[in-house]
Design a protein around this motif. Structure first.
Motif, short mmCIF file in Angstrom:
data_model
loop_
_atom_site.label_atom_id
_atom_site.label_comp_id
_atom_site.label_asym_id
_atom_site.label_seq_id
_atom_site.Cartn_x
_atom_site.Cartn_y
_atom_site.Cartn_z
N UNK A 57 44.74 36.04 38.62
CA UNK A 57 44.86 37.45 38.25
C UNK A 57 43.82 38.27 38.98
N UNK A 58 44.07 39.57 39.04
CA UNK A 58 43.15 40.48 39.69
C UNK A 58 43.33 41.87 39.09
N UNK A 59 42.22 42.57 38.85
CA UNK A 59 42.31 43.97 38.44
C UNK A 59 42.94 44.73 39.59
N UNK A 60 44.00 45.47 39.30
CA UNK A 60 44.93 45.86 40.34
C UNK A 60 45.26 47.35 40.30
N UNK A 61 44.49 48.20 41.00
CA UNK A 61 44.89 49.60 41.14
C UNK A 61 46.16 49.69 41.97
N UNK A 62 46.82 50.82 41.90
CA UNK A 62 48.14 50.96 42.53
C UNK A 62 48.11 50.60 44.01
N UNK A 63 47.04 50.99 44.71
CA UNK A 63 46.99 50.74 46.14
C UNK A 63 46.91 49.26 46.49
N UNK A 64 46.55 48.41 45.52
CA UNK A 64 46.43 46.98 45.82
C UNK A 64 47.76 46.25 45.82
N UNK A 65 48.81 46.90 45.33
CA UNK A 65 50.12 46.28 45.29
C UNK A 65 50.55 45.85 46.70
N UNK A 66 50.46 46.77 47.64
CA UNK A 66 50.84 46.45 49.01
C UNK A 66 49.94 45.40 49.63
N UNK A 67 48.66 45.43 49.27
CA UNK A 67 47.71 44.45 49.79
C UNK A 67 48.10 43.04 49.35
N UNK A 68 48.41 42.90 48.07
CA UNK A 68 48.79 41.59 47.54
C UNK A 68 50.06 41.09 48.22
N UNK A 69 51.04 41.98 48.34
CA UNK A 69 52.30 41.59 48.95
C UNK A 69 52.09 41.10 50.38
N UNK A 70 51.21 41.79 51.09
CA UNK A 70 50.95 41.41 52.47
C UNK A 70 50.15 40.12 52.58
N UNK A 71 49.11 39.99 51.77
CA UNK A 71 48.22 38.84 51.91
C UNK A 71 48.77 37.58 51.25
#
Length: 442
Positions: free
Chosen positions: A284-298
């Motif tokens: 799990x990770x504390x996830x602001x909206x901008x991190x959605x794309x980061x997770x998907x990419x990484x």
């Protein structure tokens, strides 16, 4: 990928803190040794009569959403080149040096929310007044206020904000014997970040081999302090980091994570953190909206359908940025027009659709639709609803000129002393305090 108050009559009060931001936004380009890279925004032809450069940190989503190509098609005489720096702590000092020198800046410079007060108070004269060229009512009142100098000069146009959620791996939660339903999980940790850490303790009892509950204690800290009504400065501009109840609570819950076995002890936005996503080493990770794309990419293709999103324990905001035009640019008029276009509601909708960066333009909210691929990647989670609900109840939070370096001192010095070097919480706090006092010249 990472503000202050939202109009209460529209969506309640907001706060945006550093992060990312924005910053630190949803992913990074390939970086050179100094943390920077050049990424051509479109076809790379360079045949436009005018080349406009945009300096950003992380990925703002403009290239990924096709906005550079779209703008160049609409303006055949313009070529766009994006210069990317991964980390804001590398990016911003370079920008300051170039602003002060009066040369070397990009035509458009991104400004992370943790640096906006410093930019307003110390570099206002080095940026174009964008308030003369835009309809300021398009943006949130508090967002405009953060980028406005005492004499009324608007030096930055708002990009995104960072309402908080929790992103989690359903497969790992299931193997650890925890619920996987996002509603049930949200209820388990509702009301306090310490409850989220309590869930982490449960996870670790049956954690799948080689996994931890959370990526880092810094992640927990940033999320928790982002929901405080006061952190490093009070409403009168006084430095209160060492007296702030919000900082104390966030530090304490972060230390619980840091001194237990639940943290992967990674430094966010370092390559090892990216590898942690790819290898599924934290759940799990504390996830602001901008991190959605980061997770998907990484996380890549192997993570599709394994990630889900639940409401955060408490409303919080982490990140958010601005685009400013330095007065030193030789293409001031063209740069202003591009900055206006990139931050307009229609374009903020497109970036959200691509990577879920949450807009700072309220008129976009009714039309927000995440990309179908992103929704599928996160198990059909109602992303717009989750982040909108968070945004509506985030408390107001004053910012100050040294917000970002104070935050970095706590996250990257104090917490890492405990997590990675085995220091005690008191030793970690002392290390952070020394760094902060150096930053403040005390």
């Amino acid at each position: 990928m990472r503000t202050s108050i939202r109009r209460s009559r529209r969506l309640g009060a907001f706060v945006a803190v550093a992060a990312l931001t924005t910053g630190l936004l949803a992913g990074c380009a390939n970086d050179s040794d100094d943390g920077s890279s050049n990424a051509d925004g479109g076809n790379g032809s360079g045949k436009g009569k005018i080349t406009l450069t945009i300096g950003t940190f992380g990925v703002f989503g403009y290239k990924q959403a096709g906005l550079y190509d779209e703008y160049m098609k609409l303006h055949p005489d313009i070529n766009i080149k994006e210069n990317v720096t991964t980390r804001t702590d590398v990016y911003w000092p370079k920008v300051l040096t170039r602003l002060q020198a009066g040369s070397g800046t990009d035509d458009i410079q991104a400004i992370e929310v943790g640096n906006i007060t410093e930019a307003v108070q110390t570099q206002g004269s080095k940026f174009v007044d964008l308030g003369k060229d835009v309809d300021k009512s398009q943006w949130l009142d508090w967002k405009n206020a953060q980028a406005t100098t005492k004499d009324g000069k608007l030096i930055g146009l708002g990009t995104d904000i960072g309402p908080m959620a929790i992103c989690y791996r359903k497969d790992l939660f299931q193997k650890a014997g925890l619920p996987t339903d996002r509603t049930k999980l949200a209820e388990m940790w509702k009301g306090d970040w310490s409850k989220y850490v309590d869930v982490g303790k449960q996870y670790m009892k049956k954690a799948p081999k080689g996994t931890k509950f959370v990526d880092s204690a810094s992640s927990v800290y940033n999320a928790a302090v982002g929901g405080a009504s006061e952190r490093y400065y009070d409403k009168d501009g006084n430095v209160v980091w060492d007296k702030s109840e919000g900082v104390k609570k966030a530090w304490d819950v972060a230390m619980t994570a840091a001194t237990s076995n639940m943290s992967a002890k990674l430094k966010q936005f370092d390559p090892t953190w990216d590898q942690g996503y790819a290898n599924g080493t934290f759940a799990s990770v504390a996830c602001p909206a901008w991190m959605i794309g980061y997770i998907e990419q990484k996380s890549g293709d192997s993570g599709k359908g394994k990630w889900d999103v639940a409401a955060a324990p408490a409303a919080s905001n982490w990140g958010g940025s601005f685009l400013g035009v330095p007065t030193a640019t030789k293409h001031q008029k063209e740069a202003v027009e591009l900055a206006k276009w990139l931050t307009a509601p229609a374009q903020q909708e497109k970036v959200f659709a691509k990577q879920a960066s949450f807009p700072s333009t309220p008129s976009a909210y009714a039309n927000l639709k995440p990309a179908a691929d992103t929704t599928a990647y996160f198990s059909g989670a109602p992303l717009t609803q989750i982040f909108s609900d968070s945004a509506k109840t985030i408390p107001a939070q004053p910012l100050g000129p040294k917000d970002k370096p104070i935050d970095n001192a706590i996250s990257d010095v104090g917490i890492l002393q405990v997590e990675q070097k085995g220091k005690s919480p008191s030793q970690g706090w002392d290390a952070a305090s020394k760094e902060i006092k150096d930053v403040l010249g005390q």
